[in-house]
Write a protein that holds these residues in place. Structure first.
Motif, PDB file in Angstrom:
ATOM      1  N   GLU A 160       0.577  -1.170   0.045  1.00 54.39           N
ATOM      2  CA  GLU A 160       0.133   0.193   0.084  1.00 54.39           C
ATOM      3  C   GLU A 160       0.879   1.480   0.183  1.00 54.39           C
ATOM      4  O   GLU A 160       0.386   2.289  -0.842  1.00 54.39           O
ATOM      5  CB  GLU A 160      -1.014  -0.077   1.220  1.00 54.39           C
ATOM      6  CG  GLU A 160      -1.954   1.135   1.362  1.00 54.39           C
ATOM      7  CD  GLU A 160      -2.680   1.439   0.079  1.00 54.39           C
ATOM      8  OE1 GLU A 160      -3.038   2.759  -0.183  1.00 54.39           O
ATOM      9  OE2 GLU A 160      -3.021   0.718  -0.787  1.00 54.39           O
ATOM     10  N   ALA A 161       1.920   1.152   0.796  1.00 54.00           N
ATOM     11  CA  ALA A 161       2.781   2.386   0.641  1.00 54.00           C
ATOM     12  C   ALA A 161       3.390   2.775  -0.700  1.00 54.00           C
ATOM     13  O   ALA A 161       3.443   3.705  -1.272  1.00 54.00           O
ATOM     14  CB  ALA A 161       3.890   2.067   1.690  1.00 54.00           C
ATOM     15  N   ILE A 162       3.567   1.442  -1.342  1.00 53.84           N
ATOM     16  CA  ILE A 162       4.243   1.674  -2.727  1.00 53.84           C
ATOM     17  C   ILE A 162       3.155   2.105  -3.717  1.00 53.84           C
ATOM     18  O   ILE A 162       3.490   3.015  -4.416  1.00 53.84           O
ATOM     19  CB  ILE A 162       4.899   0.305  -3.031  1.00 53.84           C
ATOM     20  CG1 ILE A 162       6.065  -0.144  -2.511  1.00 53.84           C
ATOM     21  CG2 ILE A 162       5.290   0.342  -4.815  1.00 53.84           C
ATOM     22  CD1 ILE A 162       7.231   0.751  -2.543  1.00 53.84           C
ATOM     23  N   ARG A 163       1.849   1.766  -3.578  1.00 52.63           N
ATOM     24  CA  ARG A 163       1.079   2.112  -4.338  1.00 52.63           C
ATOM     25  C   ARG A 163       0.456   3.564  -4.279  1.00 52.63           C
ATOM     26  O   ARG A 163       0.627   4.219  -5.225  1.00 52.63           O
ATOM     27  CB  ARG A 163      -0.263   1.303  -4.184  1.00 52.63           C
ATOM     28  CG  ARG A 163      -1.716   1.611  -5.037  1.00 52.63           C
ATOM     29  CD  ARG A 163      -2.701   1.482  -4.390  1.00 52.63           C
ATOM     30  NE  ARG A 163      -3.175   2.388  -3.245  1.00 52.63           N
ATOM     31  CZ  ARG A 163      -3.391   3.753  -3.346  1.00 52.63           C
ATOM     32  NH1 ARG A 163      -3.297   4.331  -4.428  1.00 52.63           N
ATOM     33  NH2 ARG A 163      -3.382   4.467  -2.330  1.00 52.63           N
TER      34      ARG A 163
ATOM     35  N   GLY B  53       3.620   5.205 -21.945  1.00 54.46           N
ATOM     36  CA  GLY B  53       3.441   4.014 -21.045  1.00 54.46           C
ATOM     37  C   GLY B  53       2.619   4.656 -19.723  1.00 54.46           C
ATOM     38  O   GLY B  53       2.223   3.755 -19.144  1.00 54.46           O
ATOM     39  N   MET B  54       2.292   6.003 -19.554  1.00 55.25           N
ATOM     40  CA  MET B  54       1.731   6.572 -18.470  1.00 55.25           C
ATOM     41  C   MET B  54       0.393   5.854 -18.188  1.00 55.25           C
ATOM     42  O   MET B  54      -0.354   5.257 -19.281  1.00 55.25           O
ATOM     43  CB  MET B  54       1.553   7.898 -18.511  1.00 55.25           C
ATOM     44  CG  MET B  54       2.703   8.774 -18.260  1.00 55.25           C
ATOM     45  SD  MET B  54       2.642   8.903 -16.320  1.00 55.25           S
ATOM     46  CE  MET B  54       1.354   9.775 -16.067  1.00 55.25           C
ATOM     47  N   ILE B  55       0.048   5.241 -16.790  1.00 55.74           N
ATOM     48  CA  ILE B  55      -1.436   5.151 -16.558  1.00 55.74           C
ATOM     49  C   ILE B  55      -1.727   6.015 -15.571  1.00 55.74           C
ATOM     50  O   ILE B  55      -1.069   6.749 -14.736  1.00 55.74           O
ATOM     51  CB  ILE B  55      -1.482   3.490 -15.967  1.00 55.74           C
ATOM     52  CG1 ILE B  55      -0.316   3.399 -14.649  1.00 55.74           C
ATOM     53  CG2 ILE B  55      -0.853   2.672 -16.975  1.00 55.74           C
ATOM     54  CD1 ILE B  55      -0.467   1.974 -14.010  1.00 55.74           C
ATOM     55  N   PRO B  56      -3.158   6.154 -15.521  1.00 49.59           N
ATOM     56  CA  PRO B  56      -3.632   7.359 -14.540  1.00 49.59           C
ATOM     57  C   PRO B  56      -3.838   6.695 -13.118  1.00 49.59           C
ATOM     58  O   PRO B  56      -3.921   7.735 -12.196  1.00 49.59           O
ATOM     59  CB  PRO B  56      -5.076   7.470 -14.918  1.00 49.59           C
ATOM     60  CG  PRO B  56      -5.521   6.160 -15.773  1.00 49.59           C
ATOM     61  CD  PRO B  56      -4.422   5.622 -16.368  1.00 49.59           C
ATOM     62  N   THR B  57      -3.840   5.419 -12.722  1.00 47.42           N
ATOM     63  CA  THR B  57      -4.157   4.682 -11.453  1.00 47.42           C
ATOM     64  C   THR B  57      -3.290   3.877 -11.423  1.00 47.42           C
ATOM     65  O   THR B  57      -3.164   2.743 -12.069  1.00 47.42           O
ATOM     66  CB  THR B  57      -5.582   4.394 -11.460  1.00 47.42           C
ATOM     67  OG1 THR B  57      -6.372   5.705 -11.776  1.00 47.42           O
ATOM     68  CG2 THR B  57      -5.914   4.263  -9.954  1.00 47.42           C
ATOM     69  N   ALA B  58      -2.630   3.775 -10.128  1.00 44.81           N
ATOM     70  CA  ALA B  58      -1.756   2.467  -9.504  1.00 44.81           C
ATOM     71  C   ALA B  58      -2.597   1.802  -8.778  1.00 44.81           C
ATOM     72  O   ALA B  58      -3.530   2.244  -8.038  1.00 44.81           O
ATOM     73  CB  ALA B  58      -0.609   3.116  -8.692  1.00 44.81           C
ATOM     74  N   GLU B  59      -2.702   0.404  -9.015  1.00 43.43           N
ATOM     75  CA  GLU B  59      -3.762  -0.351  -8.085  1.00 43.43           C
ATOM     76  C   GLU B  59      -2.629  -1.631  -7.646  1.00 43.43           C
ATOM     77  O   GLU B  59      -1.570  -2.212  -8.156  1.00 43.43           O
ATOM     78  CB  GLU B  59      -4.613  -0.873  -9.292  1.00 43.43           C
ATOM     79  CG  GLU B  59      -5.473  -0.005  -9.821  1.00 43.43           C
ATOM     80  CD  GLU B  59      -6.623  -0.847 -10.662  1.00 43.43           C
ATOM     81  OE1 GLU B  59      -7.501  -1.053 -10.363  1.00 43.43           O
ATOM     82  OE2 GLU B  59      -6.427  -0.892 -11.843  1.00 43.43           O
ATOM     83  N   VAL B  60      -3.142  -2.172  -6.442  1.00 43.46           N
ATOM     84  CA  VAL B  60      -2.421  -3.300  -5.902  1.00 43.46           C
ATOM     85  C   VAL B  60      -3.226  -4.617  -6.634  1.00 43.46           C
ATOM     86  O   VAL B  60      -4.386  -4.612  -6.778  1.00 43.46           O
ATOM     87  CB  VAL B  60      -2.680  -3.285  -4.448  1.00 43.46           C
ATOM     88  CG1 VAL B  60      -2.226  -4.818  -3.812  1.00 43.46           C
ATOM     89  CG2 VAL B  60      -1.915  -2.128  -3.799  1.00 43.46           C
ATOM     90  N   ASN B  61      -2.402  -5.516  -6.939  1.00 41.60           N
ATOM     91  CA  ASN B  61      -3.124  -6.624  -7.755  1.00 41.60           C
ATOM     92  C   ASN B  61      -4.122  -6.503  -8.931  1.00 41.60           C
ATOM     93  O   ASN B  61      -5.195  -6.754  -8.805  1.00 41.60           O
ATOM     94  CB  ASN B  61      -3.699  -7.692  -6.690  1.00 41.60           C
ATOM     95  CG  ASN B  61      -2.422  -8.147  -6.000  1.00 41.60           C
ATOM     96  OD1 ASN B  61      -1.295  -8.073  -6.239  1.00 41.60           O
ATOM     97  ND2 ASN B  61      -2.859  -8.661  -4.870  1.00 41.60           N
ATOM     98  N   PRO B  62      -3.790  -5.506  -9.966  1.00 40.00           N
ATOM     99  CA  PRO B  62      -4.665  -5.135 -11.105  1.00 40.00           C
ATOM    100  C   PRO B  62      -5.028  -6.412 -11.835  1.00 40.00           C
ATOM    101  O   PRO B  62      -4.367  -7.328 -11.774  1.00 40.00           O
ATOM    102  CB  PRO B  62      -3.965  -4.181 -11.694  1.00 40.00           C
ATOM    103  CG  PRO B  62      -2.602  -4.535 -11.691  1.00 40.00           C
ATOM    104  CD  PRO B  62      -2.417  -5.138 -10.306  1.00 40.00           C
ATOM    105  N   GLU B  63      -6.340  -6.363 -12.523  1.00 39.04           N
ATOM    106  CA  GLU B  63      -6.462  -7.625 -13.390  1.00 39.04           C
ATOM    107  C   GLU B  63      -5.565  -7.628 -14.587  1.00 39.04           C
ATOM    108  O   GLU B  63      -5.222  -6.685 -14.956  1.00 39.04           O
ATOM    109  CB  GLU B  63      -7.910  -7.365 -13.710  1.00 39.04           C
ATOM    110  CG  GLU B  63      -9.181  -7.658 -13.056  1.00 39.04           C
ATOM    111  CD  GLU B  63      -9.133  -9.073 -12.851  1.00 39.04           C
ATOM    112  OE1 GLU B  63      -8.892  -9.950 -13.476  1.00 39.04           O
ATOM    113  OE2 GLU B  63      -9.420  -9.398 -11.684  1.00 39.04           O
ATOM    114  N   PRO B  64      -4.980  -8.822 -14.747  1.00 34.77           N
ATOM    115  CA  PRO B  64      -3.820  -8.780 -15.951  1.00 34.77           C
ATOM    116  C   PRO B  64      -4.504  -8.476 -17.148  1.00 34.77           C
ATOM    117  O   PRO B  64      -5.764  -8.544 -17.487  1.00 34.77           O
ATOM    118  CB  PRO B  64      -3.626 -10.464 -15.834  1.00 34.77           C
ATOM    119  CG  PRO B  64      -3.851 -11.039 -14.494  1.00 34.77           C
ATOM    120  CD  PRO B  64      -5.279  -9.958 -14.286  1.00 34.77           C
TER     121      PRO B  64
END
Length: 310
Positions: free
Chosen positions: A272-275, A299-310
């Motif tokens: 969670e700290a890394i996210r 390669g930018m993404i708008p949202t960082a997620e923990v365990n995103p869907e592949p």
């Protein structure tokens, strides 16, 4: 011939240069001025000023006590994958992943250190030897069973041709064309499959030019020795940026997939700290600045997620 979308989504990392055999085609000596410029530029490392990134106390407070007390975040990375992570001229770890790691460290109030590792051995060592693994890992179901992953970037397969596309290359019609790539990569595997499809359709197979490095592959496309470069999208984007107008992108990115930072499953607080730190870099504009310096803002993404869907 129009290709069907590739069946696999997981991008395979290239083999280290020392593992490459005699099957890799050598870079050709009689290069044009364009290819000479590209070869000279390929080793350029941008300097990204991270001094303006400050610690965010509420995010830093999420870091587990044992890492906070140590004062350092330890990363494992395979340093053979420019521009993500590779070895600079002074022997230091460089690349956009290394700059992102340093940015995360500044948000968390931690120093950062990267230890060179064999790619396949990083994930088993995260949580023991390393706190995190930031080494261009594609998020996939198999890895999510073993570790936690935090999304931070998106990549796929992309193409580049000589500026102006003088040979009229269409990336969906490559039967009989000179395709330059790095030996030992997923692109080589995929090209062999597509070459077989060409033969089955009664057309010429790809004329595969497999080089010891992506830099050599890009140089020979810029110099007219090959028709098209096929590589991971970060590699292609970096080559185009460094080519000073001698290369241009062509076609769409294929098999786009998220890259993730690896954390041990029993470290949810660190994840969670890394996210949160990654999201802060995205929201502040620092992530865009880092990636742009390496020619990879696409390669930018708008949202960082923990365990995103592949």
């Amino acid at each position: 011939m129009t290709h069907h979308p590739p069946r696999r989504r997981t991008l395979l990392r290239a083999l280290p240069a020392v593992a490459l055999g005699a099957g890799a085609a050598p870079a050709l000596g009689a290069c044009t001025r364009a290819s000479e410029r590209l070869d000279a530029e390929s080793n350029a490392v941008p300097e990204v000023d991270l001094s303006g990134i400050e610690e965010v106390p509420e995010i830093a407070a999420l870091v587990p006590a044992h890492i906070r007390e140590r004062g350092e975040l330890i990363n494992g990375a395979a340093l053979n994958y420019a521009p993500g992570e590779f070895i600079g001229s002074s022997g230091e770890a460089v690349g956009y992943d290394m700059d992102i790691l340093a940015g995360i460290g500044r948000v968390l109030g931690l120093a950062t250190r990267t230890e060179a590792a064999v790619f396949a051995q990083i994930i088993p060592a995260v949580g023991a030897t390393y706190d995190v693994g930031i080494s261009s890992f594609t998020v996939n179901a198999e890895r999510l069973e073993a570790v936690t992953m935090i999304s931070y970037f998106q990549a796929g397969i992309s193409y580049a041709v000589r500026a102006g596309n003088p040979y009229g290359i269409d990336p969906e019609q490559l039967c009989g064309k000179r395709v330059a790539l790095q030996v030992g990569t997923y692109q080589e595997e995929l090209s062999l499959e597509r070459s077989q499809e060409c033969r089955e359709d009664g057309q010429k197979a790809y004329d595969l030019l497999a080089y010891a490095s992506n830099s050599d592959a890009a140089t020979n496309v810029a110099g007219g020795k090959a028709d098209i470069l096929m590589a991971d999208s970060p590699v292609t984007a970096y080559a185009i940026t460094r080519s000073r107008g001698t290369l241009e992108g062509i076609g769409e990115i294929e098999e786009s997939a998220l890259n993730g930072i690896v954390v041990a499953k029993d470290q949810p607080e660190l994840a969670e700290a890394i996210r949160a730190a990654v999201q802060h870099l995205i929201d502040s504009g620092d992530m865009q600045r880092i990636l742009a310096a390496w020619g990879n803002e696409s390669g930018m993404i708008p949202t960082a997620e923990v365990n995103p869907e592949p």
